[in-house]
Design a protein around this motif. Structure first.
Motif, short mmCIF file in Angstrom:
data_model
loop_
_atom_site.label_atom_id
_atom_site.label_comp_id
_atom_site.label_asym_id
_atom_site.label_seq_id
_atom_site.Cartn_x
_atom_site.Cartn_y
_atom_site.Cartn_z
N PHE A 1 0.93 -1.36 0.11
CA PHE A 1 0.11 0.00 -0.05
C PHE A 1 0.98 1.43 0.14
N VAL A 2 0.43 2.28 -0.83
CA VAL A 2 1.36 3.46 -0.96
C VAL A 2 0.48 4.69 -0.64
N ALA A 3 1.08 5.51 0.01
CA ALA A 3 0.41 6.84 0.52
C ALA A 3 1.64 7.98 0.37
N LYS A 4 1.12 9.17 -0.44
CA LYS A 4 2.05 10.18 -0.54
C LYS A 4 1.39 11.42 0.10
N VAL A 5 2.24 12.29 0.87
CA VAL A 5 1.93 13.41 1.63
C VAL A 5 2.61 14.55 1.19
N ASP A 6 1.95 15.81 0.91
CA ASP A 6 2.49 16.94 0.35
C ASP A 6 2.97 17.93 1.70
N SER A 7 4.50 18.03 1.85
CA SER A 7 4.68 18.95 3.06
C SER A 7 5.22 20.04 2.66
N SER A 8 4.96 20.78 1.62
CA SER A 8 5.21 22.04 1.07
C SER A 8 4.77 23.04 1.93
N ASN A 9 3.57 22.91 2.57
CA ASN A 9 3.08 23.85 3.61
C ASN A 9 3.08 23.28 5.04
N LEU A 10 3.91 22.16 5.20
CA LEU A 10 4.07 22.06 6.70
C LEU A 10 5.55 22.64 7.32
N THR A 11 5.31 23.00 8.53
CA THR A 11 6.58 23.38 9.08
C THR A 11 7.48 22.51 9.75
N ARG A 12 7.03 21.18 9.81
CA ARG A 12 7.96 20.25 10.42
C ARG A 12 7.63 18.65 9.54
N LYS A 13 8.35 17.79 9.78
CA LYS A 13 8.18 16.53 9.13
C LYS A 13 6.71 15.76 9.55
N SER B 1 10.20 7.56 2.17
CA SER B 1 11.33 8.03 1.44
C SER B 1 10.89 9.55 1.15
N TYR B 2 11.78 10.26 0.64
CA TYR B 2 11.53 12.05 0.70
C TYR B 2 11.81 12.33 -0.84
N ASP B 3 11.09 13.13 -1.41
CA ASP B 3 11.83 13.84 -2.74
C ASP B 3 11.84 15.27 -2.35
N ARG B 4 13.29 15.65 -2.50
CA ARG B 4 13.63 16.93 -1.99
C ARG B 4 12.93 18.21 -3.17
N ASN B 5 12.85 17.53 -4.38
CA ASN B 5 12.47 18.39 -5.50
C ASN B 5 10.93 18.78 -5.34
N THR B 6 10.05 17.75 -5.21
CA THR B 6 8.51 17.90 -5.09
C THR B 6 8.25 17.97 -3.58
N LYS B 7 8.93 17.73 -2.66
CA LYS B 7 8.67 17.94 -1.21
C LYS B 7 7.51 17.01 -0.75
N ILE B 8 7.67 15.71 -1.28
CA ILE B 8 6.45 15.04 -1.13
C ILE B 8 7.22 13.69 -0.43
N TYR B 9 6.61 13.38 0.80
CA TYR B 9 7.18 12.10 1.41
C TYR B 9 6.21 10.91 0.90
N THR B 10 6.77 9.71 0.63
CA THR B 10 6.03 8.62 -0.08
C THR B 10 6.40 7.41 1.26
#
Length: 1122
Positions: free
Chosen positions: A56-68, A94-103
């Motif tokens: 199962f895969v979930a992705k979270v957008d952290s561009s508007n978050l102040t912490r992990k 895992s974390y993509d620095r370009n898109t700021k998305i945690y997988t």
């Protein structure tokens, strides 16, 4: 069970990527629960085949978050799957620095029927959260009949007894095969209601129930309708959850406080111990389980007579986190490599991987070794090779760490080369060299021909030292000797000079002669010596008679004596010896030989060479996202020979391991270090290298952090333009990075030009700036760059040029809302009015009071570019009136009126007098005060006072009329009255006092009180509260109490075993208003017995007694032995 959802038509490619390897990967269909929309990709309901794997895969957008963000995977409503991580359940992040998305990924390995059910994933970050739900259903697979039915009872996963959940699927399938014909109708629900929770699966197997979740939900509703228990007032909760290592309390309330109860675990009775503690307080019975572990995850029962109540305890194992990360390693072929990681708990499981391939004892072979030392886990590579290059990972169920291994070919380093030799016949010649690798072998050659060992020629290899020894040297041994290491393109050469002694006829008188040969040491008459080595210079001298030899350094004679620097002289040979050459030994030396036949001189220069001093002033001059530029100064002393280059090392702050950055010497004094991690502090040091060796390391550079410049500022706009200025506004960059922002630089240039001029000398921190001194009427371009320690960001530039010219704007007063009505202030208070206005060019501001220009020194006025302020430090009533503000630009005008009223307390009412008195009532009248305090009178307060006591009491408050009637006056008293006036500032300081009084006359009634009869209060002592028998613990201070009544005050006597207790400091006797207390300090076994208290006065006596028992508490160890 709920039907599984169908996969969405459009699934995210990233979520579907593992589908080739797994049975099916959930997509990103719409979910039932959406809170804040943090999920970019959500898990999807799926149907899996038993025995297969699923992810199962979930992705979270952290561009508007102040912490992990923090991710939790749950099964049902509360079961945290993070504590069940192992071979059956695996988690990855895992974390993509370009898109700021945690997988986030959750993998179920070898799906079993117990994995079916509802799941939920929750993500939280400070005050934001989001969650989504999904279902998993399992397709049954036909299995062979099992011979032993007990083998069907197993837990999912391979981690042993405590791993996963019980899997009864095999039993369920068998039961379905055995059902052939119709059977008698049995009420299964009645059987389930009377059964224990641990027997539910067995009953489900027996009667063919496959939907266990549905069965439990229905059974829970049915149990809620069961009649109230006779033995229990409150039963155990259906389930309890506790973290591993914590304690938990199971409590019930029984109807009979004296009834005995039993606690059972999985059907076995629990005995009290340090782990299991029983408590009984009134009707409440509590079982406390201390330091819970996985063995405490079981079913528990509480038995009272024939009734029972059940519960289950689930023990959650906390996730293991990594407290010390892996360090990058840079090494050479053949060296030992260790990767070390430290976790939060001892005994934790750590998985090692290399480039995505798991490393374990089965697959690693003898190449890798795994070591555990408490919380430290170490991966050891015995001999590194080029194949070991790559990224190494350490995984736990609560985190991961990675490090890079770089392996380079090992170069052979010559520590000591062979030197030229000059020997005489029959002497011994020894060629010696030392290399860095003690395993390297080699061959010796003479004039290109390999030297073969013999009785006279011997070759040896001890450690890193290789020797060629030639005994009884002959003229044929002279030549060029070379040592060639095996496997390396390297050779070391030296020359053997044979010194032939010729015997000629010498006359009796022969002038002295110095025979000096320095041809093998470099320049003529120059001898080079490595610092620390021994120098022995043999100079042949001839002459008859034997000449006298004198060695001098400058003007100082080198004496023949024992010491570090000395001269050894024989008949035809003078030897100059320096033991352990030092820098001070360098210089010009003279040798003079004399005899009667003449004199001869020779001059030598001895040069001392050494390893260089360390480089100086190592510093970081610039940094980037993953690199840094390092500069340094050459060493102050090069060791006497030219510097060949430099070696660099770096390490992370907090680590003790230095990583080499180059193996070949680097000639420049500027180096760009790469492959660094942004946001991590590093230190650098440098070694200098010359032909002698490597210097000591330089001092560590100041810590520096690789960081990248920010992105360009955003939303650059023009806020205002005048004839010579332009105001700009912008927003911070979207990507700031670890370096933060030090400020902004604003630049401008004329349209069509590329000559940008910096407007501010120092970076500004605010997101706005006014550029001044611009030429009127010119079209100007503006740009803004962000600055931090990494340098300037890309510029944000206005798309169109701005014409520097004032824009005419009508004047406008923006009167605040609270000033649109009358402003009321009390006398003495501050008045501070801030009124903004607008208009271009800057308008002329004028204040008026009651239509006349304001000219009052007590009123302050300050006008700025955007607002004007009217300020009164201490308001007076004369400041009341209408104030008018006028703003004017040429013939355009705007004005606003502000009404200010300054109020004060009113004066006292006047003409207060009593107009009439009747019965118990008096009528008062008065007139309003002359001074109303500049505002309306809102009421009056009336007070009365008896002329005897002169004490004032309030009769009425907030009386609106100038008259009132005072009732309930006391007959026979004379009253005076006073009145206070009241406005919004409060009551007047002075009252108006009535000019006359009101007298309430008597009616002739008389009261004759009965004569007072004194009461006899004398009585004999009588105890109203007796002493109570007590049992106390030895060593703990205790007290016994009673109460006595009697008059005159009785005498109190305390006794123990009919013996009067005297002034013993162990006892403290107290009497507080007839309450008698005997305090016994830290009683022992000898203080037990019968205590009595006797009270005596002239009318009699009374006595009470009690029994005191003192017991000793046994230690836990003694209880266990018993």
């Amino acid at each position: 069970m709920p039907e599984p959802k169908k996969p969405a038509a459009k699934a995210d490619e990233a979520a579907a990527a593992p589908a080739d390897k797994k049975e099916q990967v959930p997509g990103e269909g719409p979910q039932l629960s959406e809170l804040t929309g943090l999920f970019v990709v959500k898990p999807e309901s799926v149907t899996a085949t038993k025995g297969k794997d699923i992810t199962f895969v979930a992705k979270v957008d952290s561009s508007n978050l102040t912490r992990k963000p923090n991710m939790k995977w749950l099964k049902g409503k509360w079961l945290d799957l993070g504590s069940k991580a192992g071979k059956h359940l695996q988690f990855k992040e895992s974390y993509d620095r370009n898109t700021k998305i945690y997988t986030y990924e959750m993998s179920i390995i070898k799906v079993v029927d117990g994995d079916a059910g509802g799941y939920r994933c929750e993500v939280t970050s400070k005050d934001k959260c989001d969650s989504c739900t999904f279902e998993v259903s399992v397709q049954a697979v036909q299995e062979d009949q099992q011979d032993n039915i007990l083998e069907a009872f197993k837990r999912s996963g391979d981690a042993g007894e405590d791993a996963g959940d019980l899997d009864f699927s095999a039993l369920l399938h068998k039961r379905e095969r055995k059902q052939e014909g119709p059977k008698e109708e049995v009420d299964v629900w009645e059987i389930l209601k009377a059964a224990k929770p641990c027997d539910y699966e067995k009953i489900a197997f027996q009667y063919g129930i496959t939907d266990l979740r549905g069965m439990l939900k229905r059974l829970k509703k049915m149990k809620m309708e069961i009649k109230k228990s006779d033995a229990f007032l409150r039963k155990l909760d259906p389930a309890y959850s506790v973290d591993k290592g914590k304690k938990i309390q199971l409590s019930v309330e029984v109807a009979d406080p004296d009834v005995p109860i039993k606690w059972l675990k999985n059907g076995q009775e629990i005995k009290p111990s340090a782990k299991y503690v029983f408590e009984s307080v009134g009707n409440k019975r509590t079982l406390t389980i201390n330091k819970c572990n996985l063995s405490d995850d079981a079913a528990y029962e509480c038995v009272v007579g024939d009734e029972k109540c059940f519960t289950e305890v689930f023990v959650k194992e906390p996730p293991i986190t990594i407290t010390k990360l892996l360090d990058d390693v840079h090494t050479v072929v053949g060296e030992k490599v260790e990767f070390e990681v430290e976790v939060s708990e001892e005994g934790a499981s750590v998985k090692w991987m290399k480039d995505g391939v798991e490393l374990n004892r089965d697959t690693a072979g003898s190449k890798y070794r795994f070591k555990k030392d408490g919380k430290r886990h170490i991966l050891i590579i015995n001999e590194a090779t080029k194949e070991d290059i790559g990224m190494y990972y350490a995984f736990t169920n609560g985190g991961e760490s990675k490090a890079e291994l770089e392996v380079e070919d090992k170069e052979l380093e010559v520590l000591q080369s062979i030197a030229d030799l000059t020997v005489k016949a029959a002497e011994q010649a020894v060629f010696k060299c030392e290399v860095s690798d003690e395993k390297v072998t080699g061959k010796w050659f003479k004039d290109g021909v390999e030297v073969q060992p013999s009785n006279r020629i011997k070759m040896s290899h001890i450690g890193r030292i290789h020797k060629l020894t030639i005994d009884d040297v002959k003229p044929s041994d002279a030549g060029d000797y070379t040592f060639v290491p095996d496997g390396y393109a390297l050779s070391l050469s030296a020359k053997l000079n044979f010194l032939e002694i010729k015997i000629d006829y010498v006359p009796r008188q022969d002038p002295p002669k110095i025979h000096l040969d320095a041809s093998g040491t470099g320049n003529k008459n120059t001898i080079i010596v490595v610092a620390g080595n021994k120098l022995r210079l043999d100079v042949e001298i001839t002459g008859e008679p034997a000449p006298t030899v004198c060695w001098m350094k400058g003007d100082k004679v080198v004496a023949e004596a024992e010491g570090r620097v000395r001269v050894e002289t024989r008949k035809t040979l003078s030897s100059f010896v320096i033991e352990g050459a030092e820098k001070d030994d360098e210089g010009h030396y003279n040798i003079t030989v004399t005899n009667p036949a003449g004199e001869d001189k020779a001059e030598l220069f001895i040069k001392i060479v050494d390893v260089p001093n360390p480089p100086e002033n190592v510093k970081c001059t610039s940094v980037g996202e993953d690199y840094a530029t390092i500069t340094w100064d050459p060493p102050a002393f090069d060791g006497g020979v030219p510097i060949k280059g430099y070696l660099m090392e770096r390490k992370k702050i907090g680590s003790s391991r230095w990583t080499k950055l180059n193996f070949d010497v680097y000639e420049s004094t500027t180096y760009e270090a790469k492959k660094m991690i942004e946001g991590v502090l590093y230190e650098m040091r440098v070694y200098a290298v010359n032909s002698i060796g490597v210097s000591q390391p330089s001092a560590n550079s100041k810590p520096f952090m690789p960081i990248a410049p920010t992105s360009e500022p955003t939303r650059l706009t023009v806020d205002d333009v005048t004839d010579t200025t332009c105001a700009l506004k912008w927003r911070p960059p979207e990507r700031i990075g670890a370096g933060g922002i030090d400020g902004y630089i604003i630049e401008y240039c004329k349209e069509g030009s590329d000559q940008w001029v910096q407007a501010n000398e120092e970076p500004v921190e605010k997101n706005q700036y006014r550029v001044k001194g611009l030429p009127v009427g010119e079209k100007m371009l503006f740009r803004v760059v962000a600055v931090n320690i990494a340098g300037r960001s890309p510029p944000a530039t206005l798309t169109q040029a701005v014409t520097v010219r004032e824009i005419m704007e009508h004047p406008k007063i923006r009167l605040p809302r609270h000033l649109r009505t009358k402003l009321i202030q009390a006398v003495g208070e501050k008045v501070n009015l801030v009124i903004p206005f607008q208009g271009k060019p800057r308008p002329v501001v004028t204040w008026f009071k009651d239509g006349i220009p304001l000219d009052d020194r007590t009123v302050g006025i300050r006008t700025g570019e955007l607002d004007t302020i009217l300020f009164i430090r201490s308001a007076e009533r004369t400041h009341s009136g209408k104030y008018t503000l006028s703003v004017q630009i040429e013939n355009m005008l705007d004005s606003a009126d502000i009404h200010i009223q300054i109020v004060d307390k009113p004066g006292p009412p006047i003409a207060v007098h009593v107009t009439d008195v009747w019965g118990f009532n008096a009528a008062l009248e008065w007139k309003p005060p002359k001074d109303d305090g500049n505002c309306e009178i809102i009421g009056y307060t009336i007070q009365k006072a008896d002329m005897k006591t002169k004490e004032w009491f309030t009769v009425y408050e907030h009386n609106h009329r100038p008259s009132c009637t005072v009732s309930d006056l006391v007959m026979g008293n004379e009253y005076s009255f006073r009145v206070f006036s009241e406005n919004i500032c409060g009551l007047s300081d002075e009252p108006g006092i009535s000019k006359n009084t009101a007298v309430i006359t008597k009616t002739g009634l008389a009261y004759n009180p009965p004569p007072y009869k004194e009461r006899d209060i004398n009585r004999s002592p009588k105890f109203t509260a007796p002493l109570v028998d007590r049992s106390v613990v030895a060593g703990y201070t205790t007290a016994i109490s009673c109460a006595v009544r009697g008059y005159p005050k009785p005498k109190i006597i305390w006794m123990k075993n009919n013996m009067i207790i005297g002034e013993d400091p162990k006892f403290l006797m107290q009497n507080n208003q007839g309450v008698l207390t005997l305090n016994i300090r830290k009683p022992s076994l000898f203080d037990g017995g019968r205590y009595s208290c006797r009270a005596i006065n002239d009318l009699g006596q009374d006595e009470v007694e009690c029994k005191l028992e003192v017991r000793v508490v046994q230690e836990k160890g003694e209880e266990t032995k018993k």
